[in-house]
Design an enzyme around this catalytic site. Structure first.
Site, PDB file in Angstrom:
ATOM      1  N   SER A 103       0.806  -1.219   0.000  1.00 41.60           N
ATOM      2  CA  SER A 103       0.000   0.000   0.000  1.00 41.60           C
ATOM      3  C   SER A 103       0.839   1.268   0.000  1.00 41.60           C
ATOM      4  O   SER A 103       0.283   2.375   0.008  1.00 41.60           O
ATOM      5  CB  SER A 103      -0.921   0.009   1.225  1.00 41.60           C
ATOM      6  OG  SER A 103      -0.180   0.166   2.413  1.00 41.60           O
ATOM      7  N   THR A 221      -1.610   2.749   2.953  1.00 41.28           N
ATOM      8  CA  THR A 221      -1.046   4.048   3.339  1.00 41.28           C
ATOM      9  C   THR A 221      -0.370   3.977   4.701  1.00 41.28           C
ATOM     10  O   THR A 221      -0.771   3.182   5.552  1.00 41.28           O
ATOM     11  CB  THR A 221      -2.151   5.139   3.406  1.00 41.28           C
ATOM     12  OG1 THR A 221      -2.828   5.190   2.171  1.00 41.28           O
ATOM     13  CG2 THR A 221      -1.608   6.505   3.747  1.00 41.28           C
ATOM     14  N   THR A 239       1.720   7.047   0.364  1.00 40.66           N
ATOM     15  CA  THR A 239       0.842   5.963  -0.101  1.00 40.66           C
ATOM     16  C   THR A 239       1.036   5.664  -1.582  1.00 40.66           C
ATOM     17  O   THR A 239       1.510   6.521  -2.340  1.00 40.66           O
ATOM     18  CB  THR A 239      -0.633   6.362   0.110  1.00 40.66           C
ATOM     19  OG1 THR A 239      -1.478   5.240  -0.165  1.00 40.66           O
ATOM     20  CG2 THR A 239      -1.045   7.507  -0.799  1.00 40.66           C
ATOM     21  N   ARG A 249      -5.528   9.466 -10.724  1.00 40.73           N
ATOM     22  CA  ARG A 249      -6.385   9.639  -9.533  1.00 40.73           C
ATOM     23  C   ARG A 249      -5.507   9.983  -8.325  1.00 40.73           C
ATOM     24  O   ARG A 249      -4.509   9.342  -8.058  1.00 40.73           O
ATOM     25  CB  ARG A 249      -7.165   8.366  -9.257  1.00 40.73           C
ATOM     26  CG  ARG A 249      -8.031   8.388  -7.976  1.00 40.73           C
ATOM     27  CD  ARG A 249      -7.297   7.838  -6.766  1.00 40.73           C
ATOM     28  NE  ARG A 249      -8.160   7.719  -5.585  1.00 40.73           N
ATOM     29  CZ  ARG A 249      -7.704   7.434  -4.370  1.00 40.73           C
ATOM     30  NH1 ARG A 249      -6.415   7.258  -4.159  1.00 40.73           N
ATOM     31  NH2 ARG A 249      -8.538   7.342  -3.368  1.00 40.73           N
ATOM     32  N   THR A 272      -5.829   7.248   7.029  1.00 40.94           N
ATOM     33  CA  THR A 272      -5.718   6.212   6.009  1.00 40.94           C
ATOM     34  C   THR A 272      -7.133   5.724   5.691  1.00 40.94           C
ATOM     35  O   THR A 272      -8.048   5.893   6.489  1.00 40.94           O
ATOM     36  CB  THR A 272      -4.875   5.009   6.498  1.00 40.94           C
ATOM     37  OG1 THR A 272      -5.504   4.441   7.650  1.00 40.94           O
ATOM     38  CG2 THR A 272      -3.459   5.426   6.869  1.00 40.94           C
ATOM     39  N   GLY A 273      -7.263   5.087   4.539  1.00 49.54           N
ATOM     40  CA  GLY A 273      -8.578   4.577   4.164  1.00 49.54           C
ATOM     41  C   GLY A 273      -9.107   5.293   2.938  1.00 49.54           C
ATOM     42  O   GLY A 273      -8.342   5.950   2.217  1.00 49.54           O
TER      43      GLY A 273
HETATM   44  N1  ASP Z   1      -6.113   7.184   1.631  1.00 44.97           N
HETATM   45  C1  ASP Z   1      -5.449   6.578   0.511  1.00 44.97           C
HETATM   46  C2  ASP Z   1      -6.031   7.081  -0.741  1.00 44.97           C
HETATM   47  O1  ASP Z   1      -7.231   7.236  -0.813  1.00 44.97           O
HETATM   48  C3  ASP Z   1      -5.524   5.097   0.474  1.00 44.97           C
HETATM   49  C4  ASP Z   1      -5.500   4.388   1.761  1.00 44.97           C
HETATM   50  O2  ASP Z   1      -5.213   4.916   2.791  1.00 44.97           O
HETATM   51  O3  ASP Z   1      -5.757   3.211   1.746  1.00 44.97           O
HETATM   52  O4  ASP Z   1      -5.297   7.254  -1.692  1.00 44.97           O
END
Ligand code: ASP
Length: 367
Positions: A103, A221, A239, A249, A272-273
C-alpha cells in the site's frame, strides 16, 4: 442525496444511538484520561478507549497499524533531538522501501495500467510549512521529495511529470517500483474484470489466494505524526493510493488538511482509508480544529467519522445504512494525549509514548 434518504439516515443514527442521543453526547463529555482500557458504551454506542494523557507533552509518535517499526524509529531519533519531521519521515521510509507492504512506496499496488503512482505530504509544526507530491512515478521515497518541495520551492504540491522532474533535479534515481508480487496481484485483478475479454483467469492455488486480496481492493497508506519533547510536531502521510485506480487519480494523502494536518499550537492528525470520503470532508483539518476547541484526540477523530457517515452517498451505503468502506484517523494533541478512530471496528494504530512501541485499538462508530 434524496430527502427520503436523509430521513432514513437520521432515523438510522437515532436508532443506533450515534447522533443526538445520550450515547453520542457521552462521547463529548470530558473524561478521565488515565489507563487505556476500552470503556464499554451503552448498547449500540461506539466503543471508547480513553485517550492517554502525558503530563509533559512529547515525545510521542502515532502511526497507522503498519507503522510499528516506524514509530520505533521516529521515537529513537526524537530522543536524540532530531527534528520531529525528519524523525517521522525516517520512520515511514522503512515502509516506503518495504516490498511486502503493498500500500506504500516500493511494492505498492499499481494503477489500472500496472504503473505504481505514489502520493505523499509532509507538515512541519514549528514553521507551519508543508510540501506534497502526487501521481509520482518511479521514485521510492515520495515523502523525501515532498519535504524537498517544502524546503526548496515556493509551492506546496507538485504532480506527475513535474514532480518527477523535480525529484530527478534533486538527484533521486528512478527505479521500477512494481514488484513481482504487486504485478501478480494486478494481473489477477485484470483477468477477473470481465468474462467478455481475452484475459483468461489463472486457476492455481496462488491465483486463488491473490484473488481474495483483489476482491478486498486493499487500501493502505502510512501516516505518522510525531511530537518531540520540546512540544514541536512533524507529520507525514505516504501511499501508493487506491489499488488499480484510474491513472492520475489522487486521494487524500497528499492534500494538506485531508491526509494530514498539523498546527504546532494544537496538535496533529493523519488518515488512512478511502481518500474520497476524507477529501469530501477535509477531516484532518477538522480533527485539529476540534482539538483546538477542547475535544480529546479520540473524540475529535470519532467526530469526523460521524460526519463522513452522515455525508456518504447512497451508492456507497450497505443495506443497513452503514458506509461500505473504512476510513481511520490518528491524532496527538499538544499535551501528548493521543487517540485513533475508524468508521468500522477492527482497526489498530501504532503508538510509541517513550515506553514501548505497541498497537492499540481505534475507537469506532460501527460494529
Ligand atoms: N487514503 C489513501 C487514498 O485514498 C488510500 C489508503 O489509505 O488506503 O489514496
Amino acid at each position: 442525496m434524496s430527502r427520503d434518504l436523509r430521513c432514513s439516515r437520521r432515523a438510522f443514527f437515532r436508532e443506533s444511538g450515534l447522533a443526538g442521543g445520550v450515547a453520542w453526547l457521552a462521547l463529548r463529555e470530558p473524561r478521565a484520561v488515565s489507563g487505556a482500557q476500552p470503556t464499554a458504551g451503552p448498547k449500540g454506542a461506539p466503543a471508547v478507549r480513553p485517550s492517554t494523557a502525558r503530563a509533559a507533552g512529547g515525545p510521542v509518535a502515532i502511526s497507522s497499524a503498519n507503522g510499528l517499526a516506524a514509530v520505533e524509529k521516529a521515537m529513537g531519533l526524537m530522543q536524540q533531538s532530531v527534528d520531529p519531521l525528519d524523525a517521522a519521515i525516517a520512520g515511514v521510509n522503512l515502509v516506503e522501501e518495504d516490498p511486502n507492504d503493498t500500500s506504500v512506496g516500493y511494492g505498492g499496488l499499481p494503477n489500472e495500467e500496472g504503473v505504481v503512482e505514489l502520493d505523499a505530504a509532509v507538515m512541519h509544526g514549528p514553521t507551519h510549512r508543508c510540501g506534497a507530491v502526487a501521481s509520482l512515478r518511479g521514485i521510492k521515497y515520495p515523502s523525501r521529495v515532498a519535504k524537498l518541495v517544502m524546503e526548496r520551492t515556493d509551492h506546496i504540491l507538485l504532480v506527475g511529470e513535474g514532480a518527477l522532474r523535480f525529484a530527478r533535479a534533486h538527484g533521486f534515481t528512478e527505479e521500477n517500483l512494481l514488484t513481482d508480487k504487486a504485478r501478480e496481484i494486478w494481473l489477477r485483478w485484470k483477468e477477473t474484470l470481465s468474462d467478455k475479454d481475452d484475459w483468461l483467469p489463472a486457476d492455481d492455488e496462488v491465483a486463488q489466494a491473490l484473488r481474495e486480496q483483489v476482491k478486498k481492493r486493499d487500501t493502505g497508506t502510512i501516516h505518522l505524526s510525531a511530537l518531540d519533547a520540546a512540544g514541536n510536531f512533524g507529520s507525514v502521510t505516504t501511499t501508493s493510493g487506491l489499488a488499480f485506480k484510474i491513472p492520475g487519480r489522487v486521494g487524500d494523502s497528499p492534500i494538506i488538511g485531508a491526509g494530514l494536518y498539523t498546527d504546532n499550537e494544537v496538535g496533529s492528525c493523519g488518515s488512512t482509508g478511502r481518500g474520497e470520503a476524507n477529501l469530501a470532508n477535509l477531516c484532518c483539518y477538522q480533527v485539529v480544529e476540534s482539538m483546538r476547541h477542547g475535544m480529546s484526540p479520540q473524540e475529535a477523530c470519532l467526530d469526523v467519522c460521524r460526519r463522513i457517515a452522515e455525508h456518504t452517498h447512497e451508492k456507497r451505503l450497505l443495506k443497513d445504512g452503514k458506509p461500505d468502506f473504512n476510513v481511520s484517523f490518528y491524532a496527538i494533541n499538544k499535551a501528548g494525549q493521543y487517540g485513533g478512530a475508524a468508521l468500522h471496528k477492527g482497526v489498530n494504530f501504532a503508538i510509541h509514548d517513550g515506553t514501548v512501541a505497541r498497537h492499540e485499538q481505534c475507537a469506532f462508530l460501527f460494529e
